[in-house]
Design an enzyme around this catalytic site. Structure first.
Site, PDB file in Angstrom:
ATOM      1  N   TYR A   1       5.218  -3.552   2.801  1.00 15.87           N
ATOM      2  CA  TYR A   1       4.448  -3.148   1.620  1.00 15.87           C
ATOM      3  C   TYR A   1       4.556  -1.640   1.398  1.00 15.87           C
ATOM      4  O   TYR A   1       4.828  -1.165   0.289  1.00 15.87           O
ATOM      5  CB  TYR A   1       2.995  -3.559   1.811  1.00 15.87           C
ATOM      6  CG  TYR A   1       2.037  -3.078   0.744  1.00 15.87           C
ATOM      7  CD1 TYR A   1       1.908  -3.766  -0.457  1.00 15.87           C
ATOM      8  CD2 TYR A   1       1.237  -1.954   0.954  1.00 15.87           C
ATOM      9  CE1 TYR A   1       1.004  -3.335  -1.436  1.00 15.87           C
ATOM     10  CE2 TYR A   1       0.345  -1.519  -0.005  1.00 15.87           C
ATOM     11  CZ  TYR A   1       0.230  -2.220  -1.197  1.00 15.87           C
ATOM     12  OH  TYR A   1      -0.659  -1.778  -2.155  1.00 15.87           O
TER      13      TYR A   1
ATOM     14  N   SER B   1       0.720   3.844  -4.011  1.00 17.03           N
ATOM     15  CA  SER B   1      -0.313   3.688  -2.990  1.00 17.03           C
ATOM     16  C   SER B   1      -0.260   4.869  -2.033  1.00 17.03           C
ATOM     17  O   SER B   1       0.796   5.510  -1.857  1.00 17.03           O
ATOM     18  CB  SER B   1      -0.095   2.396  -2.198  1.00 17.03           C
ATOM     19  OG  SER B   1      -0.943   2.331  -1.062  1.00 17.03           O
TER      20      SER B   1
END
Length: 293
Positions: free
Chosen positions: A201, A188
């Site tokens: 995360y 990501s």
């Protein structure tokens, strides 16, 4: 959708979006605008003919778009979903089968080592081998009030979903991946530019980058390539299920909008294909213009 060149900033819906909230893990049906997985636009050209693929989180979002693209490129797809995502999973099955390929939907919580083992065993039973392993399933939960609001339960869920499952599946699948096979992980933009409200995360996504680069060096002597895709903001059910504000989602990207899942799928196709035969230990950044190191 037209094949003519388009301004990429205007190709798909731009914020502001209607405010929408869902219970985790979220599902596709209520989303406004509806995500585009390539149903009407993705055309394959045989790049993955007869590949046997294992994909986590294939029921919706990027996972569904990848399953659809792989099927239209000639691959069979076994994918995981959570029991609460069964309706979305059946839609993915339909898309794969409409492309003329085998779809095997397996309810699986990759936070559990035993379930990961059973998943790999099921894949070998169904396909005889694993040509491509895609570790895509992930969990996040926004905590805008800071680290003090990240419970041990949340932290554990994020770690076990995003890291433990990936580690176990790679470890268990490698003996069944032949030379020429491929592992593709989903990282990501958060790995490089973490949002404070997604601290745990983002931490896992940074670890996925490191894991990908290390594992690639470990497995190249076996003829197995390992790469990752690092998306920016993507319009998937995870967004209304885990973020408090969906109205401006994606506006922070230089392109001014989130990606649609369909825009991520070609990167996964390329990395698994023979076109990428000299590419391993790489991170394909698909961020909508956010510069990354």
């Amino acid at each position: 959708m037209s094949d003519a060149p388009q301004d990429p900033a205007d190709k798909y819906p731009r914020p502001d979006f209607p405010q929408q909230d869902q219970e985790p893990p979220g599902w596709t049906g209520p989303m406004d605008p509806p995500p585009d997985h390539g149903e009407e636009s993705y055309r394959g050209s045989g790049l993955l003919q007869s590949r046997k693929t294992v994909l986590t989180g294939g029921d919706s979002g990027i996972g569904r778009a990848v399953a659809l693209a792989y099927a239209r490129e000639g691959a069979d797809v076994l994918f995981t979903y959570l029991p609460s995502e069964a309706k979305d999973a059946q839609d993915t099955v339909r898309l794969v089968e409409e492309a003329g390929r085998r779809a095997v939907a397996v309810p699986c919580d990759i936070r559990e080592e035993e379930q990961c083992l059973r998943l790999v065993e099921r894949a070998v039973e169904e396909f005889g081998r694993i040509d491509v392993l895609i570790n895509n399933a992930a969990y996040q939960m926004s905590q805008p009030d800071g680290i003090g609001e990240i419970s041990t339960e949340q932290f554990d869920r994020v770690m076990r979903t995003n890291l433990y499952g990936m580690f176990w599946l790679c470890k268990m699948a490698v003996p069944h991946i032949p030379a020429g096979g491929s592992i593709i992980n989903t990282a990501s933009v958060q790995a490089y530019k973490p949002s404070p409200h997604l601290l745990d995360y983002a931490m896992t996504k940074g670890a996925i980058v490191t894991f990908t680069q290390g594992l690639a060096q470990m497995l190249i002597d076996d003829g197995i390539r390992v790469n990752a895709v690092a998306p920016g903001p993507v319009w998937t059910p995870l967004i209304p299920a885990t973020l408090p504000d969906t109205q401006e989602f994606g506006k922070q990207a230089p392109m001014g909008r989130p990606a649609q899942p369909r825009e991520m799928a070609p990167a996964y196709v390329f990395l698994a294909s023979e076109h990428a035969s000299f590419i391993t230990a790489e991170i394909v950044n698909a961020t909508g213009g956010t510069p990354l190191p």
